[in-house]
Structure formats: C-alpha cells, structure tokens
Design a protein around this motif. Structure first.
Motif, PDB file in Angstrom:
ATOM      1  N   GLU A  47       0.820  -1.208   0.000  1.00 14.40           N
ATOM      2  CA  GLU A  47       0.000   0.000   0.000  1.00 14.40           C
ATOM      3  C   GLU A  47       0.859   1.264   0.000  1.00 14.40           C
ATOM      4  O   GLU A  47       0.561   2.221  -0.713  1.00 14.40           O
ATOM      5  CB  GLU A  47      -0.958  -0.003   1.196  1.00 14.40           C
ATOM      6  CG  GLU A  47      -2.029  -1.072   1.105  1.00 14.40           C
ATOM      7  CD  GLU A  47      -2.887  -0.956  -0.145  1.00 14.40           C
ATOM      8  OE1 GLU A  47      -3.294   0.175  -0.495  1.00 14.40           O
ATOM      9  OE2 GLU A  47      -3.156  -1.997  -0.780  1.00 14.40           O
ATOM     10  N   GLN A  48       1.921   1.267   0.798  1.00 10.04           N
ATOM     11  CA  GLN A  48       2.794   2.441   0.842  1.00 10.04           C
ATOM     12  C   GLN A  48       3.480   2.657  -0.502  1.00 10.04           C
ATOM     13  O   GLN A  48       3.605   3.793  -0.967  1.00 10.04           O
ATOM     14  CB  GLN A  48       3.838   2.297   1.953  1.00 10.04           C
ATOM     15  CG  GLN A  48       4.723   3.508   2.106  1.00 10.04           C
ATOM     16  CD  GLN A  48       3.945   4.764   2.473  1.00 10.04           C
ATOM     17  OE1 GLN A  48       3.123   4.745   3.374  1.00 10.04           O
ATOM     18  NE2 GLN A  48       4.180   5.859   1.777  1.00 10.04           N
ATOM     19  N   GLU A  49       3.928   1.581  -1.136  1.00  9.34           N
ATOM     20  CA  GLU A  49       4.578   1.692  -2.447  1.00  9.34           C
ATOM     21  C   GLU A  49       3.612   2.254  -3.489  1.00  9.34           C
ATOM     22  O   GLU A  49       3.981   3.112  -4.296  1.00  9.34           O
ATOM     23  CB  GLU A  49       5.088   0.319  -2.912  1.00  9.34           C
ATOM     24  CG  GLU A  49       6.200  -0.268  -2.065  1.00  9.34           C
ATOM     25  CD  GLU A  49       7.542   0.370  -2.332  1.00  9.34           C
ATOM     26  OE1 GLU A  49       7.746   0.929  -3.421  1.00  9.34           O
ATOM     27  OE2 GLU A  49       8.394   0.303  -1.436  1.00  9.34           O
ATOM     28  N   ILE A  50       2.367   1.791  -3.464  1.00  6.29           N
ATOM     29  CA  ILE A  50       1.369   2.287  -4.411  1.00  6.29           C
ATOM     30  C   ILE A  50       1.102   3.767  -4.161  1.00  6.29           C
ATOM     31  O   ILE A  50       1.070   4.571  -5.099  1.00  6.29           O
ATOM     32  CB  ILE A  50       0.069   1.456  -4.313  1.00  6.29           C
ATOM     33  CG1 ILE A  50       0.332   0.044  -4.838  1.00  6.29           C
ATOM     34  CG2 ILE A  50      -1.071   2.128  -5.082  1.00  6.29           C
ATOM     35  CD1 ILE A  50      -0.782  -0.945  -4.545  1.00  6.29           C
ATOM     36  N   MET A  53       3.931   5.829  -5.526  1.00  7.47           N
ATOM     37  CA  MET A  53       3.902   5.944  -6.986  1.00  7.47           C
ATOM     38  C   MET A  53       2.859   6.964  -7.431  1.00  7.47           C
ATOM     39  O   MET A  53       3.117   7.793  -8.305  1.00  7.47           O
ATOM     40  CB  MET A  53       3.606   4.591  -7.631  1.00  7.47           C
ATOM     41  CG  MET A  53       4.772   3.633  -7.618  1.00  7.47           C
ATOM     42  SD  MET A  53       4.399   2.143  -8.578  1.00  7.47           S
ATOM     43  CE  MET A  53       3.838   1.070  -7.270  1.00  7.47           C
ATOM     44  N   VAL A  54       1.678   6.908  -6.807  1.00  4.25           N
ATOM     45  CA  VAL A  54       0.609   7.831  -7.176  1.00  4.25           C
ATOM     46  C   VAL A  54       1.011   9.260  -6.832  1.00  4.25           C
ATOM     47  O   VAL A  54       0.848  10.179  -7.641  1.00  4.25           O
ATOM     48  CB  VAL A  54      -0.712   7.437  -6.479  1.00  4.25           C
ATOM     49  CG1 VAL A  54      -1.771   8.518  -6.630  1.00  4.25           C
ATOM     50  CG2 VAL A  54      -1.218   6.107  -7.029  1.00  4.25           C
ATOM     51  N   ASN A  55       1.544   9.456  -5.639  1.00  7.17           N
ATOM     52  CA  ASN A  55       1.951  10.794  -5.214  1.00  7.17           C
ATOM     53  C   ASN A  55       3.080  11.358  -6.070  1.00  7.17           C
ATOM     54  O   ASN A  55       3.136  12.558  -6.324  1.00  7.17           O
ATOM     55  CB  ASN A  55       2.350  10.802  -3.740  1.00  7.17           C
ATOM     56  CG  ASN A  55       1.155  10.590  -2.827  1.00  7.17           C
ATOM     57  OD1 ASN A  55       0.019  10.927  -3.180  1.00  7.17           O
ATOM     58  ND2 ASN A  55       1.389  10.015  -1.671  1.00  7.17           N
ATOM     59  N   ALA A  56       3.960  10.502  -6.541  1.00 11.36           N
ATOM     60  CA  ALA A  56       5.075  10.960  -7.382  1.00 11.36           C
ATOM     61  C   ALA A  56       4.586  11.443  -8.737  1.00 11.36           C
ATOM     62  O   ALA A  56       5.244  12.258  -9.385  1.00 11.36           O
ATOM     63  CB  ALA A  56       6.099   9.844  -7.558  1.00 11.36           C
TER      64      ALA A  56
END
Length: 75
Positions: A47-50, A53-56
């Motif tokens: 979840e943190q990785e996703i 990615m979205v925030n980036a």
C-alpha cells in the motif's frame, strides 16, 4: 589393473560432478529464500509503495514568488 584405474577415475569424476550439482542446488536454495523474503517484504509495503507511486505522479504545487502580491481578486 588398467580397468580398475579407469573405474576409479570415472568414480572420482562422477563424485566431483555430483558435488558441483549439490553446490549449485545450495546456491539456488539460498537465492530462493532471499527472493521469497523480498516478495514477503513487498507484500507488507504494498500500500505504501502504491501511494508513493501515485503521489510521485502528481504535479508539484505552484508557488508564488515572494515579491509577488496577490491580485485584488485573489484576496
């Protein structure tokens, strides 16, 4: 006597090949354990990785320069 020497040499060659295969299996087993551990870590941080990615992919907010004052309509 020559056949016995040939048999001994063949047995030594066979044993050496078997030791090499055992070594390769041990290396592969270690790699499998490491890969399994990496996959488990990926599961726990999914979840943190996703989110990262979205925030980036979001555009950076626009900032005003310090010397710019808001227009009357922006007050």
């Amino acid at each position: 006597e020559a056949f016995q020497a040939l048999r001994t040499a063949a047995a030594n060659r066979f044993d050496a090949r078997m030791k090499i295969r055992e070594y390769e299996v041990n290396i592969l087993a270690t790699q499998l354990v490491e890969l399994s551990s990496a996959i488990e870590k990926m599961r726990t941080t999914r979840e943190q990785e996703i989110d990262d990615m979205v925030n980036a992919s979001r555009p950076a907010p626009k900032h005003r320069h310090r010397d710019q004052r808001p227009k009357a309509s922006e007050d």
